[in-house]
Design an enzyme around this catalytic site. Structure first.
Site, PDB file in Angstrom:
ATOM      1  N   GLU A 117       0.842  -1.202   0.000  1.00  0.00           N
ATOM      2  CA  GLU A 117       0.000   0.000   0.000  1.00  0.00           C
ATOM      3  C   GLU A 117       0.871   1.243   0.000  1.00  0.00           C
ATOM      4  O   GLU A 117       1.924   1.256   0.640  1.00  0.00           O
ATOM      5  CB  GLU A 117      -0.859   0.048   1.277  1.00  0.00           C
ATOM      6  CG  GLU A 117      -1.773  -1.116   1.432  1.00  0.00           C
ATOM      7  CD  GLU A 117      -2.311  -1.227   2.862  1.00  0.00           C
ATOM      8  OE1 GLU A 117      -2.331  -0.226   3.595  1.00  0.00           O
ATOM      9  OE2 GLU A 117      -2.692  -2.340   3.238  1.00  0.00           O
ATOM     10  N   LYS A 119       2.284   4.551   1.361  1.00  0.00           N
ATOM     11  CA  LYS A 119       2.329   5.109   2.717  1.00  0.00           C
ATOM     12  C   LYS A 119       1.901   6.568   2.579  1.00  0.00           C
ATOM     13  O   LYS A 119       2.655   7.421   2.108  1.00  0.00           O
ATOM     14  CB  LYS A 119       3.736   4.986   3.301  1.00  0.00           C
ATOM     15  CG  LYS A 119       3.810   5.363   4.761  1.00  0.00           C
ATOM     16  CD  LYS A 119       5.127   4.899   5.359  1.00  0.00           C
ATOM     17  CE  LYS A 119       5.164   5.168   6.853  1.00  0.00           C
ATOM     18  NZ  LYS A 119       5.073   6.601   7.186  1.00  0.00           N
ATOM     19  N   ASP A 121       0.988  10.332   3.273  1.00  0.00           N
ATOM     20  CA  ASP A 121       1.686  11.288   4.126  1.00  0.00           C
ATOM     21  C   ASP A 121       0.692  12.251   4.768  1.00  0.00           C
ATOM     22  O   ASP A 121       0.497  13.369   4.321  1.00  0.00           O
ATOM     23  CB  ASP A 121       2.735  12.047   3.303  1.00  0.00           C
ATOM     24  CG  ASP A 121       3.807  12.630   4.182  1.00  0.00           C
ATOM     25  OD1 ASP A 121       3.791  12.381   5.395  1.00  0.00           O
ATOM     26  OD2 ASP A 121       4.673  13.356   3.650  1.00  0.00           O
ATOM     27  N   TYR A 229      -6.844   2.102   6.174  1.00  0.00           N
ATOM     28  CA  TYR A 229      -5.806   1.128   5.833  1.00  0.00           C
ATOM     29  C   TYR A 229      -5.757  -0.093   6.751  1.00  0.00           C
ATOM     30  O   TYR A 229      -4.986  -1.008   6.491  1.00  0.00           O
ATOM     31  CB  TYR A 229      -4.424   1.768   5.693  1.00  0.00           C
ATOM     32  CG  TYR A 229      -3.900   2.520   6.902  1.00  0.00           C
ATOM     33  CD1 TYR A 229      -3.675   1.882   8.115  1.00  0.00           C
ATOM     34  CD2 TYR A 229      -3.587   3.872   6.791  1.00  0.00           C
ATOM     35  CE1 TYR A 229      -3.181   2.572   9.201  1.00  0.00           C
ATOM     36  CE2 TYR A 229      -3.087   4.567   7.877  1.00  0.00           C
ATOM     37  CZ  TYR A 229      -2.892   3.911   9.080  1.00  0.00           C
ATOM     38  OH  TYR A 229      -2.409   4.588  10.145  1.00  0.00           O
ATOM     39  N   LYS A 318      10.728   3.576   2.922  1.00  0.00           N
ATOM     40  CA  LYS A 318      10.586   5.009   2.670  1.00  0.00           C
ATOM     41  C   LYS A 318      11.174   5.379   1.315  1.00  0.00           C
ATOM     42  O   LYS A 318      12.187   4.813   0.898  1.00  0.00           O
ATOM     43  CB  LYS A 318      11.340   5.794   3.761  1.00  0.00           C
ATOM     44  CG  LYS A 318      10.698   5.725   5.137  1.00  0.00           C
ATOM     45  CD  LYS A 318       9.520   6.663   5.210  1.00  0.00           C
ATOM     46  CE  LYS A 318       9.057   6.927   6.626  1.00  0.00           C
ATOM     47  NZ  LYS A 318       9.863   7.833   7.393  1.00  0.00           N
ATOM     48  N   CYS A 412      24.120  47.412  -8.922  1.00  0.00           N
ATOM     49  CA  CYS A 412      24.349  46.078  -9.500  1.00  0.00           C
ATOM     50  C   CYS A 412      25.657  45.501  -8.955  1.00  0.00           C
ATOM     51  O   CYS A 412      26.704  46.161  -9.049  1.00  0.00           O
ATOM     52  CB  CYS A 412      24.402  46.177 -11.018  1.00  0.00           C
ATOM     53  SG  CYS A 412      24.931  44.630 -11.777  1.00  0.00           S
ATOM     54  N   CYS A 415      28.197  45.288 -12.255  1.00  0.00           N
ATOM     55  CA  CYS A 415      28.711  46.436 -13.008  1.00  0.00           C
ATOM     56  C   CYS A 415      28.558  47.754 -12.251  1.00  0.00           C
ATOM     57  O   CYS A 415      29.020  48.795 -12.731  1.00  0.00           O
ATOM     58  CB  CYS A 415      28.017  46.531 -14.367  1.00  0.00           C
ATOM     59  SG  CYS A 415      26.288  47.017 -14.250  1.00  0.00           S
ATOM     60  N   CYS A 430      19.128  45.357 -12.722  1.00  0.00           N
ATOM     61  CA  CYS A 430      20.275  46.209 -13.039  1.00  0.00           C
ATOM     62  C   CYS A 430      19.904  46.994 -14.281  1.00  0.00           C
ATOM     63  O   CYS A 430      19.355  46.438 -15.231  1.00  0.00           O
ATOM     64  CB  CYS A 430      21.489  45.320 -13.302  1.00  0.00           C
ATOM     65  SG  CYS A 430      22.766  46.127 -14.275  1.00  0.00           S
ATOM     66  N   CYS A 436      26.604  45.818 -18.654  1.00  0.00           N
ATOM     67  CA  CYS A 436      26.807  44.949 -17.493  1.00  0.00           C
ATOM     68  C   CYS A 436      27.361  43.608 -17.974  1.00  0.00           C
ATOM     69  O   CYS A 436      26.733  42.920 -18.795  1.00  0.00           O
ATOM     70  CB  CYS A 436      25.472  44.743 -16.770  1.00  0.00           C
ATOM     71  SG  CYS A 436      25.585  43.530 -15.437  1.00  0.00           S
TER      72      CYS A 436
END
Ligand code: IVH
Length: 679
Positions: A117, A119, A121, A229, A318, A412, A415, A430, A436
């Site tokens: 099955e 698992k 969460d 389950y 897991k 910037c 530059c 910038c 640049c």
């Protein structure tokens, strides 16, 4: 008497039964039998009768799911049978060991049948039914006792208020998981963000937070699902001899069970199931963090019993964790092709979602503020599937003394030009343009990339050297590199042969296509698809360059913002000079054959391409599909018309199958190309 005006008790009972049947079909079987409007109409009819006769109200009436707050909070309740936890297996070997151990304990040579099955969460819950009616819902707590959250549990539609049988067990305790499906979680977080409220880190936390609400009205508004389950305890009923059969019975009695549960033979069957589910994981509509394997025969389970707090007959395998904690070592600022300054967290490397992560984008100023992240903070990193790693949460309790707030640069960082933030936008940019170095390097990388001008041999490192040595200041300079042989030969790892190859591929790249050329220019918001739409619409570069925004928005998928970006780009003298320089240098393309996008055979269809193909690369398939008018998207959704699936197609194929999207293989797509003359 018409149905609407029938206020008899019999009619009320019939309505309850009918509504509960509809609800079972919708919530448990995922197979609605009537449209929502019919349910709503009958629900209102029931409400009307109950309003007229409050003394008739039945406990399993669907109107009774949302009640009042419990007077004294959640009471502590001892579980009839403890709620156990599970041992973990991290690889195939420990799964084999588990199987061997079971056989040894049972003194059996035969293959063991396992029930596999997902698992889920979420949070474990135990539901108690007496004479078929729900009397209590209790959280797992410490396994021995938990909190009575019945008022919240009742709001969950997948929890039956009464078992769907005329001969229920005297007592039945059902165990299962309460979780929030991904879509509902995303919607809830979107709403929370819009209202400036705190968002949840993941669906599990959202489910936990929702169940902890004291007011059931709040829980009722949260999209929670309960999936059974196992049977925890039963009186007055002969349990089936297998766990799997027990779950089928629970499903008939009104509980949702997981449709991916499966009986398999031996450790080998368990390992195959792991493979299968790993591939499906991303496409599922809910989070799972592994697989639970259970010895299926109840008599064998009883023989095996449990040790400490875990059964000997079950084990959890897991999946690699998708969330991990690590520390932010530094925060750097990167300047992108369009000048966007992006903060990037440099992390203490951490293994998450199957890879080692040492950087994560923090996107922009707003995101830093939302997270409240500081340098040296401990953070939760999430990497799910192919999605880039995200910082999802700061662990404020662990903030070290030397943590410092993030200071966004005022100029910037590359530059020194001024930075600007357009009102209403989160991005800081910038203003240096191609002055640049960072913007120039990124623009050039984009210009030469495979889907743009496709210049082989001009990799990122070489571009960086060319810019640093001022050999290339604009894309035009690339086409003048043949005059700079000596300088090229002086560069790192550049011999005669590689220089020859590079110059040859620069020469070859001059023969291009209109859409590639336009994409290569790197106009903001003009990706591959938009470039193609624009070049399908405009006959030639001159008419595109002359187009005003009203004309541009006539192009499919071009909205006012994109139109504005295109228009401004072509207005700028520097860009016009670059284009003229490129054409002068010999960049050319053939006029397109079909200019009428509507006439293309795959017009309006959305395709996704995945997996490995033998005759074509994925990009070649995409190109051909687009040339036939199709839109090619990167991910499968309900809007996808067809998935082209090569070998090892993985999660996209699983998702397409789950969504009933048409799937064709390589032979199918070749036939499609032949049919439309695209080969
Ligand atoms: S069986 C004795 N089956 O995993 C059997 N547990 O440590 C114990 N979980 O928090 C549980 N999906 O809520 C089982 N299909 C599944 C499950 C499942 C999720 C959770 C359970 C508990 C944890 C077990």
């Amino acid at each position: 008497m018409s149905q609407q005006s029938d206020f008899s008790r019999e009619h009320m009972l019939a309505l309850i039964e009918k509504l509960n049947d509809y609800s079972y079909a919708y919530h448990v079987k995922d197979d609605p039998v009537v449209p929502d409007a019919v349910y709503d109409r009958e629900y209102r009819a029931l409400q009307a009768i109950e309003a007229a006769h409050p003394d008739w109200i039945e406990v399993d009436s669907p109107t009774q799911r949302v009640g009042e707050k419990p007077d004294n909070g959640f009471a502590n309740v001892t579980h009839t049978v403890p709620m156990l936890s599970l041992d973990n297996a991290f690889d195939d070997e420990s799964l084999n060991d588990f199987d061997q151990r079971i056989k040894k304990l049972l003194g059996k040579e035969d293959t063991i049948t396992y029930c596999c099955e997902p698992k889920l969460d979420g949070l474990a819950i135990s539901l108690r039914y007496e004479k078929g009616s729900l009397v209590r819902g209790v959280t797992r707590g410490d396994g021995l006792s938990g909190e009575d959250i019945t008022s919240n549990i009742k709001t969950i539609h997948t929890v039956p208020m009464k078992l769907r049988t005329v001969s229920p067990p005297d007592v039945l305790e059902v165990r299962g998981e309460i979780y929030m499906p991904k879509e509902g979680f995303e919607k809830l977080n979107r709403q929370a963000a819009e209202q400036g409220e705190k968002t949840f880190v993941n669906p599990r936390n959202a489910a936990a937070g929702s169940l902890r609400q004291l007011d059931p009205k709040i829980t009722a508004a949260r999209p929670l699902v309960m999936c059974a389950y196992s049977i925890g305890y039963v009186e007055g009923w002969q349990q089936p001899s297998s766990h799997y059969e027990g779950l089928l019975q629970l499903n008939e009695w009104g509980f949702r069970t997981n449709d991916l549960m499966q009986k398999v033979e031996g450790a080998e069957g368990c390992i195959d199931y792991y493979e299968m589910l790993s591939n499906k994981r991303e496409a599922l509509s809910y989070d799972i963090d592994g697989i639970v394997y259970k010895v299926d025969t109840i008599a064998l389970q009883n023989q095996l019993g449990f040790i400490a707090r875990a059964p000997r007959w079950a084990i959890a395998r897991k999946f690699p964790a998708q969330e991990e904690m690590t520390q932010v070592l530094e925060i750097d600022f990167q300047v992108g092709r369009t000048g966007a300054i992006t903060p990037v967290a440099r992390l203490e490397p951490v293994f998450v979602g199957g890879v080692t992560v040492s950087n994560a984008t923090l996107h922009n100023k707003d995101e830093i503020a939302r997270l409240g992240v500081q340098v040296k903070d401990f953070v939760v990193i999430r990497r799910a599937g192919d999605v880039i790693p995200q910082v999802v949460q700061v662990i404020k309790d662990k903030r070290p003394d030397n943590a410092t707030p993030v200071v966004f640069p005022a100029v910037c960082p590359v530059c020194g030009s001024d930075v600007e933030q357009v009102e209403g936008e989160a991005v800081v940019r910038c203003t240096g343009g191609l002055v640049c170095g960072a913007q120039l390097k990124e623009s050039l990388k984009h210009f030469v990339s495979r889907k743009a001008m496709d210049i082989d041999g001009l990799g990122d490192k070489l571009i960086e050297q060319l810019v640093d040595q001022s050999l290339v200041k604009t894309p035009v300079d690339i086409f003048c590199l043949s005059e700079k042989r000596d300088e090229l030969l002086a560069m790192e790892r550049m011999g005669q042969k590689s220089v020859d190859n590079l110059l040859a591929s620069i020469e070859a790249a001059k023969q291009t296509q209109f859409n590639r050329f336009l994409y290569a220019l790197g106009i903001r918001e003009v990706g591959e698809a938009t470039a193609r739409a624009l070049t399908n619409y405009f006959k030639d570069l001159d008419s595109l360059m002359a187009a005003d925004t009203e004309t541009l928005v006539e192009v499919e998928d071009v909205g006012p913002i994109v139109a504005q970006h295109v228009h401004i780009f072509f207005e700028q003298a520097a860009n016009r000079a670059t284009i003229a320089g490129l054409l002068d240098a010999g960049v050319v393309w053939q006029k397109q054959k079909s200019l009428d996008a509507d006439a293309l055979p795959l017009n309006g269809k959305t395709y996704v391409v995945t997996g490995t193909l033998s005759q074509f690369s994925r990009d070649q398939v995409k190109d051909k599909l687009q040339s036939l008018g199709a839109k090619v998207s990167g991910s499968v959704s309900a809007k996808t018309d067809c998935l082209v699936a090569g070998e090892k197609a993985g999660s996209k194929l699983a998702k397409a199958q789950a969504l009933n999207v048409a799937v064709i293989d390589e032979a199918g797509v070749i036939a499609l190309f032949e049919e439309h003359g695209a080969n």
